[in-house]
Design a protein around this motif. Structure first.
Motif, PDB file in Angstrom:
ATOM      1  N   GLU A 279       0.825  -1.214   0.000  1.00  0.00           N
ATOM      2  CA  GLU A 279       0.000   0.000   0.000  1.00  0.00           C
ATOM      3  C   GLU A 279       0.857   1.260   0.000  1.00  0.00           C
ATOM      4  OE1 GLU A 279      -3.613   0.177   0.172  1.00  0.00           O
ATOM      5  OE2 GLU A 279      -3.139  -1.808  -0.608  1.00  0.00           O
ATOM      6  N   SER A 280       2.159   1.089   0.050  1.00  0.00           N
ATOM      7  CA  SER A 280       3.004   2.257   0.307  1.00  0.00           C
ATOM      8  C   SER A 280       3.319   3.038  -0.966  1.00  0.00           C
ATOM      9  CB  SER A 280       4.292   1.841   1.007  1.00  0.00           C
ATOM     10  OG  SER A 280       5.022   0.974   0.177  1.00  0.00           O
ATOM     11  N   THR A 281       2.299   3.639  -1.541  1.00  0.00           N
ATOM     12  CA  THR A 281       2.505   4.446  -2.735  1.00  0.00           C
ATOM     13  C   THR A 281       2.825   5.891  -2.371  1.00  0.00           C
ATOM     14  OG1 THR A 281       0.135   4.752  -2.811  1.00  0.00           O
ATOM     15  CG2 THR A 281       1.045   3.069  -4.255  1.00  0.00           C
ATOM     16  N   ASP A 282       3.478   6.074  -1.232  1.00  0.00           N
ATOM     17  CA  ASP A 282       3.862   7.430  -0.843  1.00  0.00           C
ATOM     18  C   ASP A 282       5.238   7.759  -1.395  1.00  0.00           C
ATOM     19  OD1 ASP A 282       4.791   5.401   0.830  1.00  0.00           O
ATOM     20  OD2 ASP A 282       5.175   6.789   2.487  1.00  0.00           O
TER      21      ASP A 282
END
Lengths: 483, 121, 422
Positions: A279-282
């Motif tokens: 989920e880490s699309t930062d």
């Protein structure tokens, strides 16, 4: 509970899932695509380099190499059939170190072995002519005229719309939580919004394709999300390079690509960092700094002050660096379309065909009779490229073409309304952005998002407070007044 | 004699003059740093009875142009009553047609000041 | 093709003032093209007071200030096309626009006034790392949502940037019931007016964190928190000073950029500093007969000065349209040179032989200065020395050059505007 029953359930509405859906829609089958997000193209497919690779990167003999070259060959006609942005601008792999030149020859040889057409080495002088802003360090480059760029949103949306036109069902906000083999040989697919039954399941779940695969097979696979961060520059910088410019890796490491996009922007990136969290699309300060620094290795004076946004995407990388496509040995009628990382976008037309053939063979599907399948789909006019005369004609047909909503990307009310009434439902600002370009420009929606919200309110009867940026949980507004 | 000084920034106009207000026994004896008369008035008032103009919006019905009508207190109100004014306006709706200067809420919070429209709708 | 004397692109404060003054200067065939459904531009959402002190000697709100000009425009019967987007301005002054009534249409103008205003710098331009969730707004977008649409962008707010819109929105959100945790400013000084710090932040106990910036945005779908760190003198975040602010909204007030897409397409020379056209003392751009004023020329802090500047552009455009461009019309004039802490000047050229009695030269400085002298030189000859107690980048400065300064001085090659020690 009401259980939908399908011949084929495709898990994931990214570019691979949608390509499979479109191919299957030629056949006499009941097909459903399950997507956990509120729209198609919300994962890896939306945040990548948007390149149609030539096919010299992958090792000869791999599925990746084969499908890359096939996908490239199919892409240009597909883009015409589905009316999407794709430009065969060619790519250059730039060598910046005389001593690393062997690398170019190696790529050339591999490309030829993979069947890539028209490859050749260009020397500095010619390179400088082709790409005036190339770095002074550049000594030569591998020129691949068959490479190009494509609109990844446009491609995925068009595939989905065309599939839907041909009867494929799409279910959004339905995350798959289980896949179970039933006594009768069918699959029961559990989702966050009820179960569905399928004779055959296609796993096109991107960075989650390992989790889905591992629900049914004892031969586990493992996807390591690989983060890539990018900077997107304004269209004022879009002409800074004419071709996709890669860097030949040197002792100093791997560079980043600098490429025009079909929307006329300049794209710089990506980084490559393996992460744990799918989920880490930062983006990170380090990643963005790395991109800003590395682009200078191949291209001079990239106008970084024209950056309008940055983003990060996750590639579905697996340790063997190879696509996993085919029926799973210990799970009959469960077909993987997994670990589709770069060049997955390029390969998608070929991936769609390959998976479709596999499913057809398993289920013995029959092609629908001539005339029952619609092969083409129309997009909306692009007001940035049509003539004023043609625009005037559009206004005569529909005056809403005369009301410009997004001034940065020249999107009229007519285009937005058209997209609201297509077969794939559109409810969020990002969904509108991917289809029309509105909010994608230099003001990043500052001017047009309130106007788009008004259109959603009027056209779809949505409450302003229910309008989201990208699906539930991303509401733009809060309730006025009390808690 | 208790003498104290107060340093303020004048908010009358964008110049933002730095003011020094001197008080003796709670009474203003001098204002310096101002470049106009309004600065002195502000300085005196700010240390004894600070006031502000409140500007906000109320919904307007029956207008084909506007959802919201911008309004203001016709003159300044005590600073401590700003939130009371907002509260008093919370349930006010205007009805079109409205002209600039029309009273939307008279004598808000018994301040003797009316809330008036700053836009026509 | 339809023809008009003066076409004004934009019906905000600059466009309105320009149209009126062009009319009053004798060009009664003026057309204003406005993209919104109403005139007034950004003033419509600036419902706060503080406008018009210079122009009208009273304190007005934005809509009231705009209404004064709209009323005058109506009185004069100036034609305004609303909901009309200008698509192109050619060097030959053909203005192409589109609206729902007429579709795409072109007007041959004798002169054109560019008054498109400016836009806000978005988040992307700052490269703030993190996710890209809902809840990040530019202050102006939030202002529109609250004041025009009557909607609420969030309840727990952090503001990055202390530009005036950010300060105004800190107060506005507070009045609407939100909690504003702080305003963080990268620079060691505020980018906004002092009075706004007093009446928008101090009045409500909202802290202003100078030399701080947002280093990360948390929350995948909607903002959940932002991280704020102190920065060093090179504006880099200082490790260990990061603090987490839980919030649902991040407002950005981090600068305004002149909206010059049309100017660029027309081939007009733009200044890399102001990002607006390079103009002479008539406010004529590098393309003859095309004038610029207001925030499209350079970003102002006060609408009164926008109106003043626009009136000049309007008058000059009328003069041009009437074929009365006066002596030395083609020449750009003597170049102005900004140095010693002065970032730029508008205009960038002055031709004494054709200028009015006075020409106002506006400029900004690059840092906060105390007790400096603003000096003007004609070549090596100092002609002006004006003491200023405080100069700040957030506040526009001006000097007024007079005809008499140039009397008996032929062949001046440059006009230097600079700051000097006391």
């Amino acid at each position: 509970m009401d259980v939908g029953s399908y011949d084929v359930v495709i898990i994931g509405a990214g570019v691979s899932g949608c390509a499979v859906a479109r191919e299957l829609s030629r056949y006499d089958a009941k097909v459903c695509v399950l997507e956990r997000e509120e729209d198609v193209c919300c994962g890896t497919s939306k945040a990548n380099s948007a390149i149609v690779h030539a096919g010299f990167d992958a090792q000869t003999g791999t599925l990746m190499a084969k499908l890359n070259v096939e996908g490239n060959a199919l892409m240009w006609q597909l883009a015409k059939d589905l009316d999407i942005g794709a430009i065969q601008c060619g790519s250059l792999v730039v060598c910046t170190d005389e001593s690393a030149r062997d690398g170019l020859d190696e790529l050339l040889a591999r490309g030829k072995a993979n069947g890539v057409p028209d490859l050749r080495i260009v020397e500095r002088e010619e390179l400088k002519e082709m790409e005036p802003n190339i770095s002074d360090q550049a000594v030569a480059a591998l020129w691949a005229p068959s490479a190009g760029i494509v609109d990844p949103f446009g491609l995925t949306i068009a595939l989905a719309e065309n599939a839907a036109q041909n009867g494929v069902e799409f279910e959004f906000c339905r995350e798959v939580t289980s896949v179970r083999a039933e006594q009768d040989g069918t699959w029961l697919v559990g989702t966050t919004a009820g179960d569905v039954r399928a004779r055959c399941v296609v796993n096109a779940a991107g960075v989650y394709s390992d989790a889905i695969h591992n629900m049914v097979s004892s031969q586990k696979i493992s996807i390591i999300p690989r983060k890539g961060e990018y900077l997107l520059l304004d269209t004022t910088a879009g002409q800074h390079v004419r071709h996709t410019v890669f860097m030949l890796p040197t002792k100093m490491g791997k560079g980043v690509l600098v490429s025009p996009t079909v929307h006329g922007n300049l794209l710089v990136g990506p980084t490559a960092l393996d992460v744990d969290d799918p989920e880490s699309t930062d983006t990170t300060a380090e990643g963005l700094a790395e991109v800003a620094q590395k682009c200078a290795l191949t291209v001079a004076n990239v106008p970084l002050r024209e950056v309008i946004t940055s983003f990060a995407g996750l590639r579905a990388h697996q340790p063997d660096h190879e696509f996993i496509i085919g029926e799973v040995a210990d799970a009959p009628r469960f077909v993987d379309c997994a670990a589709i990382e770069s060049p997955g976008l390029t390969a998608s037309p070929a991936v769609g065909k390959m998976v479709c053939n596999e499913v057809c063979a398993i289920l013995g599907l029959k092609e629908r009779p001539e005339g029952e399948w619609i092969a083409t789909r129309k997009s909306i006019p692009n007001l940035n490229i049509i003539s004023f005369e043609d625009w005037a004609k559009l206004c005569e047909e529909d005056p809403a073409y005369g009301r410009v909503i997004c001034r940065c990307c020249r999107v009229s009310e007519a285009q937005i309304i058209t997209m609201l009434h297509r077969p794939i439902p559109v409810r969020s600002l990002d969904a509108i952005k991917r289809r029309t370009g509105a909010t994608m420009g230099r003001c990043q929606g500052g001017f047009c998002s309130p106007k788009i919200m008004e259109i959603l309110e009027r056209e779809l009867g949505m409450e302003p407070e229910s309008i989201t940026k990208a699906g539930p949980g991303s509401e733009i507004l809060v309730q006025k007044g009390g808690e | 004699m208790a003498r104290e000084t107060c340093e303020l920034t004048c908010i009358n106009c964008p110049l933002g003059c730095p003011l020094v207000v001197t008080l003796e026994d709670g009474k203003v004896v001098s204002v310096t740093g101002n470049t106009c008369k309004r600065g002195e008035v502000y300085g005196r008032k700010e240390v004894t009875n600070p006031t502000r103009i409140v500007t906000t919006t109320v919904p307007v019905d029956g207008s084909d142009r506007e959802r919201m009508l911008s309004v203001k207190t016709a003159s300044d109100v005590p600073k401590e009553s700003i939130f009371a004014v907002m509260e008093a306006l919370a349930n006010v709706r205007a009805q079109a047609p409205v002209q600039i200067g029309d009273v939307v809420l008279a004598n808000v919070c018994d301040t003797g000041v009316d809330v008036v429209a700053t836009k026509s709708a | 093709m339809e023809q008009h004397d003066v076409v004004v692109v934009g019906g905000g404060p600059a466009g309105l003032a320009a149209a009126i003054s062009a009319y009053e200067a004798g060009s009664t065939d003026v057309v204003v093209l406005e993209r919104d459904v109403q005139l007034g531009g950004i003033l419509n959402q600036c419902i706060h007071n503080g406008f018009g002190l210079h122009t009208f000697k009273e304190e007005l709100t934005g809509p009231e200030y705009a209404a004064r000009y709209e009323d005058r425009l109506k009185e004069l019967g100036i034609c305004c096309l609303m909901d009309t987007m200008v698509l192109d301005v050619s060097p030959e002054r053909v203005v192409t626009a589109v609206n729902t009534d007429r579709g795409v249409f072109s007007i041959q103008a004798k002169s054109v006034v560019l008054a498109m205003g400016c836009r806000e710098r978005p988040r992307g331009a700052l490269n703030i790392p993190g996710f890209r969730p809902a809840g990040v707004f530019t202050a102006g977008t939030a202002q529109r949502l609250v004041n025009i649409e009557g909607q609420m962008p969030g309840k727990e707010v952090v503001i990055l940037g202390s530009g005036d819109i950010g300060l105004i929105m800190a107060r506005r959100m507070t009045l609407e019931g939100a909690h504003v945790a702080c305003v963080a400013e990268l620079m060691p000084y505020s980018g906004g007016l002092k009075r706004n710090i007093v009446q928008c932040l101090d009045d409500y106990g909202i802290p202003l964190l100078l030399s701080h910036t947002v280093t990360r945005v948390e929350g995948k779908r909607r903002v959940e928190a932002v991280w704020i760190a102190q920065v060093d003198e090179k504006l880099r975040p200082i490790a260990g000073t990061e603090k987490r602010y839980p919030c649902d909204t991040l407002l950005l007030s981090v600068g305004l950029l002149p909206e010059n897409e049309l100017s660029r397409a027309a081939g007009i020379e733009l200044s890399p500093i102001t990002r607006g056209p390079v103009v002479d003392e008539r406010l004529q751009t590098s393309v003859e007969g095309v004038f610029a004023c207001g925030n499209v020329l350079h970003v102002h802090d006060l609408v009164d000065y926008v109106s003043q500047e626009a009136a000049m552009a309007g008058r000059m455009s009328a003069q041009y349209a009437q074929g009365d461009s006066g002596e030395g019309s083609a020449a750009r004039g003597i170049p102005l040179v900004a140095q010693g802490g002065v970032r730029y000047t508008v205009p960038a050229f002055i031709a004494p032989e054709r200028m009015d009695q006075k020409t106002t030269v506006r400029f900004r400085v690059d840092n906060v200065y105390k007790n400096k002298f603003v000096c003007v030189y004609l070549d090596d000859q100092r002609i002006m020395r004006k003491k200023r107690q405080v100069l700040a980048p957030g506040e526009m400065e001006e000097v007024v050059l007079k005809q008499e300064h140039f009397a008996e001085r032929d062949g001046v090659e440059r006009i230097v505007v600079t700051l000097e020690e006391g």
